[in-house]
Design an enzyme around this catalytic site. Structure first.
Site, PDB file in Angstrom:
ATOM      1  N   PRO A 292      40.728 -23.874  61.115  1.00  0.00           N
ATOM      2  CA  PRO A 292      41.587 -24.800  60.370  1.00  0.00           C
ATOM      3  C   PRO A 292      43.082 -24.568  60.585  1.00  0.00           C
ATOM      4  CG  PRO A 292      40.627 -23.162  58.904  1.00  0.00           C
ATOM      5  CD  PRO A 292      39.971 -22.975  60.218  1.00  0.00           C
ATOM      6  N   TYR A 384      51.452 -29.314  67.523  1.00  0.00           N
ATOM      7  CA  TYR A 384      51.192 -29.488  66.096  1.00  0.00           C
ATOM      8  C   TYR A 384      51.165 -30.979  65.720  1.00  0.00           C
ATOM      9  CZ  TYR A 384      51.050 -28.117  61.181  1.00  0.00           C
ATOM     10  OH  TYR A 384      50.652 -27.928  59.874  1.00  0.00           O
TER      11      TYR A 384
END
Length: 389
Positions: A292, A384
């Site tokens: 995660p 990201y």
């Protein structure tokens, strides 16, 4: 019953694919093992890349996410009491959106129901028959009766434990896996976030993440042992440990309260190849899992949906099989880059049980390099906010 595309799995990737196909007049049926209420109670990550936002807009479900979501232009990394910011817009001109995965799923269910989309819940004993032929079928049981769904193509969006990946013969697929020697203990609380952006913390005691769902709902995580259980951690013990792992200024500002959900998630990296067998196509967790760290799970599933949706449009609208023929190749090329980023970020921010002091010093040196080097920050920001499809 017959449809053009049978979709196994009523989570966000299956629903998104179904809704996108609907906008092009392509029929689908979604089969879900659980109830709708069960699917909507799952607590998952809530950081959305621009690619997923664009798909939601194309699917006609983008209004609420832009109205209620929180655009983040950067994120914070800390080590000890030091903290610095990675500026997404400076390096990519793109933000990410903080918006719960549950809300994405809710929006998609509402859209499918508004258009009388065919959703079948509480199916069991699902079997994919003839995936390597021109006439695949999905057989399943619902309300005690055996049913057959004839179709042109099958989309396996049924997660890691689903039937879709297991349908591909073991002799034809190869699995790659890394299991991490720790988990994440997560707490959801009705408290204001400690900061308006996410904080990823590396400390001598282990990793921590300060996240949020909205201005009054916070999500926090700490690295924990694999044999820990949620009931082993009182709320007070969790908050005390979280304070020890984040910089002192943020620890002093932390607002605590009773947990409304507490769970432990193990970390693993997993990829299966190929993601296609005949007329069966794997999407999301059925084909790959990421840790995660960096919130890539749902976003990587969305990129699969993009490639499959594009291929299905080509075959139905142009009689061109090129997109479907290259689906696995294109999806996997992006999957492996996402796996690399999640592995790198997880390795950078966590303490490993067998980590030596030398390795910890190297880890801190890499974080310091990231803090002071614009090129390194740009590479992190690009990964990201999401690599292009």
């Amino acid at each position: 019953m017959r449809t053009q595309v049978a979709i196994i799995g009523g989570g966000p990737s299956g629903l998104l694919l179904s809704q996108l196909l609907h906008t092009r007049g392509i029929d689908s049926v979604v089969l879900e093992r659980q109830t709708k209420a069960y699917v909507l109670q799952r607590i998952r990550a809530g950081v959305l890349e621009q690619g997923l936002l664009d798909l939601m807009t194309e699917a006609g479900v983008g209004e609420r996410v832009y109205r209620e979501g929180f655009a983040h232009d950067g994120t914070l990394l800390s080590y000890g009491d030091e903290m610095f910011r990675i500026d997404f817009t400076e390096h990519t001109d793109k933000p990410v959106m903080v918006y719960g995965q549950t809300e994405v799923t809710r929006d998609l269910y509402k859209a499918r129901e508004a258009t009388d989309g065919r959703l079948v819940f509480q199916v069991s004993d699902v079997e994919i028959v003839g995936a390597d032929t021109d006439s695949p079928e999905v057989q399943y049981t619902v309300d005690g009766a055996r049913q057959t769904l004839a179709c042109d193509y099958v989309a396996g969006c049924d997660g890691f434990h689903g039937v879709s990946r297991k349908t591909i013969p073991e002799t034809l697929r190869k699995d790659y896996e890394k299991v991490y020697p720790f988990g994440w203990l997560g707490v959801l609380s009705r408290t204001p976030p400690v900061h308006h952006e996410l904080i990823y913390a590396n400390s001598e005691r282990g990793f921590a993440l300060c996240s949020m769902r909205n201005e009054a709902l916070s999500r926090y995580y700490i690295q924990c042992r694999l044999d820990d259980r949620p009931e082993d951690w009182s709320d007070q013990a969790f908050w005390d440990e979280l304070r020890r792992r984040i910089p002192g200024e943020q620890a002093a500002r932390l607002v605590t309260g009773p947990s409304i959900e507490k769970s432990i998630a193990p970390l693993r990296s997993f990829v299966t190849e190929p993601m296609r067998w005949g007329r069966l196509f794997l999407c999301g967790d059925a084909a790959h899992i990421v840790p995660p760290t960096g919130a890539k799970g749902l976003n990587t599933a969305a990129s699969d949906v993009h490639y499959l949706y594009t291929g299905l449009r080509q075959i139905y609208e142009e009689s061109d099989a090129e997109g479907l023929d290259r689906y696995s190749e294109r999806a996997l090329a992006r999957v492996w880059k996402t796996e690399r980023f999640s592995w790198w970020f997880s390795t950078l921010m966590h303490r490993f049980p067998d980590q030596t002091e030398f390795e910890y010093k190297i880890q801190l040196a890499e974080i310091e390099f990231l803090r002071t080097n614009k090129a390194a920050q740009a590479a992190m920001a690009q990964n990201y906010v999401g690599l292009p499809y």
